[in-house]
Design an enzyme around this catalytic site. Structure first.
Site, PDB file in Angstrom:
ATOM      1  N   GLY A 128       0.826  -1.193   0.000  1.00 20.38           N
ATOM      2  CA  GLY A 128       0.000   0.000   0.000  1.00 20.38           C
ATOM      3  C   GLY A 128       0.862   1.244   0.000  1.00 20.38           C
ATOM      4  O   GLY A 128       2.069   1.194   0.249  1.00 20.38           O
TER       5      GLY A 128
ATOM      6  N   GLY B 206       0.451  -5.238   0.554  1.00 17.45           N
ATOM      7  CA  GLY B 206      -0.761  -5.229  -0.248  1.00 17.45           C
ATOM      8  C   GLY B 206      -0.651  -6.047  -1.523  1.00 17.45           C
ATOM      9  O   GLY B 206      -1.662  -6.555  -2.021  1.00 17.45           O
TER      10      GLY B 206
ATOM     11  N   GLU C  28       5.464  -5.709   7.518  1.00 17.78           N
ATOM     12  CA  GLU C  28       4.758  -4.623   8.198  1.00 17.78           C
ATOM     13  C   GLU C  28       5.309  -4.300   9.584  1.00 17.78           C
ATOM     14  O   GLU C  28       5.207  -3.138  10.026  1.00 17.78           O
ATOM     15  CB  GLU C  28       3.261  -4.957   8.304  1.00 17.78           C
ATOM     16  CG  GLU C  28       2.512  -4.841   7.000  1.00 17.78           C
ATOM     17  CD  GLU C  28       2.708  -6.014   6.059  1.00 17.78           C
ATOM     18  OE1 GLU C  28       2.244  -5.929   4.903  1.00 17.78           O
ATOM     19  OE2 GLU C  28       3.331  -7.016   6.464  1.00 17.78           O
TER      20      GLU C  28
ATOM     21  N   ASP D  88      -1.284  -7.371   7.446  1.00 15.95           N
ATOM     22  CA  ASP D  88      -2.726  -7.301   7.202  1.00 15.95           C
ATOM     23  C   ASP D  88      -3.062  -7.888   5.838  1.00 15.95           C
ATOM     24  O   ASP D  88      -2.396  -8.816   5.396  1.00 15.95           O
ATOM     25  CB  ASP D  88      -3.219  -5.858   7.387  1.00 15.95           C
ATOM     26  CG  ASP D  88      -2.642  -4.891   6.360  1.00 15.95           C
ATOM     27  OD1 ASP D  88      -1.547  -5.150   5.823  1.00 15.95           O
ATOM     28  OD2 ASP D  88      -3.292  -3.855   6.100  1.00 15.95           O
TER      29      ASP D  88
END
Length: 363
Positions: A70, A118, A141, A149
């Site tokens: 992301g 992502g 992350e 996530d």
């Protein structure tokens, strides 16, 4: 964000989605998430589309990337500005992850080059995941004070042994052979052969999507030896420990160079988010994908709101890595041993009642 950051085209019976933001390693913006979602929904109900392929646009003279994750600079700016579209980003991204996992038509992803965060969320739900000699797969992350996530808890929890905990906590990047060994990729193919693969899939008529998957598998090549294989026993031994403190203690008692380097890496991550991540992966073992994504949605909200603004571990991690680039994050607390259970448990209290959860409709 320039136009055409996502190219969605129907070529023969194949829907082709190209992430077209190469200067940013095809990192995802909210508009890109929306465009990918719209294309997938359009093709899902189109009888002329038998399969979908996802890939990343290349960079002239540079190593490829499928998707680096992301847009973390957007996260930083939005969190500090109180921009509500940050909430939309995660709700819509996780919904897209679920859509790919449950799509109903065969999907192929070309994980050529960097595939992280992502990008892994897009890739791991695909029916057939292709890696190349350039592939670097990771969920890094914890390096920015976040947790793995985009369904990361769910798919890492399903890696063999305790490899998932190791990958979640350290963010270790996997090459092609290790990715296949971890169950995070399916087949290997030389990068130079991918354009020919895509052309062959678009040129040949397909009665059903299974033919597309078979055509990809027919071009697969043998992959080399997995580098992590030599460390698997040590990974399973150390990362089976009950807590991040116990993992650190176990690693400290192992004088091997691998254990020393692994503990050093963990000491550089957010101690709080290491503990949250371990709890996330352990809980995910017995959860459905939809429930795990709902859990993640609460976790990510807490990442930005339990300690708002600059006090957020995630905002501080992004600042240190990508904004100021001093690589000196000021984690609070500063040591693995200083995290208490109440700090971790606060992340797992849902911010919403079940009927108002932003992902309540996932099944």
């Amino acid at each position: 964000m320039s136009d055409n950051a996502v190219l969605a085209e129907l070529r023969g019976q194949l829907g082709v989605i190209t992430l077209n933001r190469p200067s940013a390693l095809n990192a995802l913006s909210l508009s890109m998430i929306r465009e990918i979602t719209a294309a997938l929904l359009r093709w899902r109900d189109d009888d002329d589309v038998t399969a979908v392929l996802l890939r990343g646009a290349g960079r002239d003279g540079k190593a490829p990337a499928f998707c680096a994750g992301g847009d973390i600079r957007f996260f930083h700016q939005a969190a500090l500005a109180g921009d509500p579209t940050l909430e939309d980003f995660f709700t819509e991204e996780y919904s897209l992850n679920h859509l790919i996992h449950t799509y109903g038509k065969p999907t192929v992803v070309l994980m050529d080059g960097i595939t992280m965060g992502g990008g892994m969320g897009l890739a791991q739900g695909c029916s057939l995941r292709v890696v190349t000699e350039h592939s670097k797969l990771a969920m890094p992350e914890t390096n920015i004070g976040l947790f793995p996530d985009v369904g990361g808890g769910w798919f890492l929890a399903r890696c063999p042994g305790h490899l998932g905990e190791y990958l979640a906590l350290t963010g270790h990047a996997l090459g092609a052979a290790d990715a296949i060994g971890a169950g995070l990729a399916d087949v290997f193919m030389p990068s130079a052969e991918l354009p020919v693969l895509v052309e062959s899939l678009t040129d040949q008529p397909m009665e059903n999507g299974a033919q597309a998957l078979a055509a990809v598998r027919a071009r697969a090549r043998p992959v080399g030896a997995a580098r992590l294989a030599a460390q698997r026993d040590a990974i399973d031994r150390h990362f089976a420990a009950a807590s991040t403190v116990d993992i650190a203690t176990s690693l400290a008692a192992d004088r091997s160079a691998w254990a020393v380097d692994t503990l050093k890496a963990l000491r550089q991550r957010s101690p709080l988010m290491l503990a949250v991540t371990l709890e996330q992966v352990r809980r995910a073992c017995t959860m459905s994908l939809a429930d795990e994504l709902r859990m993640e949605r609460g976790l990510v909200r807490h990442c930005f709101h339990l300690r708002p603004g600059a006090a957020s571990e995630t905002v501080e991690g992004i600042r240190a890595l990508a904004v100021d680039k001093d690589h000196q994050p000021r984690w609070q607390p500063g040591a693995i041993e200083s995290v208490d259970a109440a700090m971790v448990e606060a992340f797992f209290a849902s911010p919403w009642p079940a009927h108002a959860h932003p992902l309540r409709d996932l099944r």
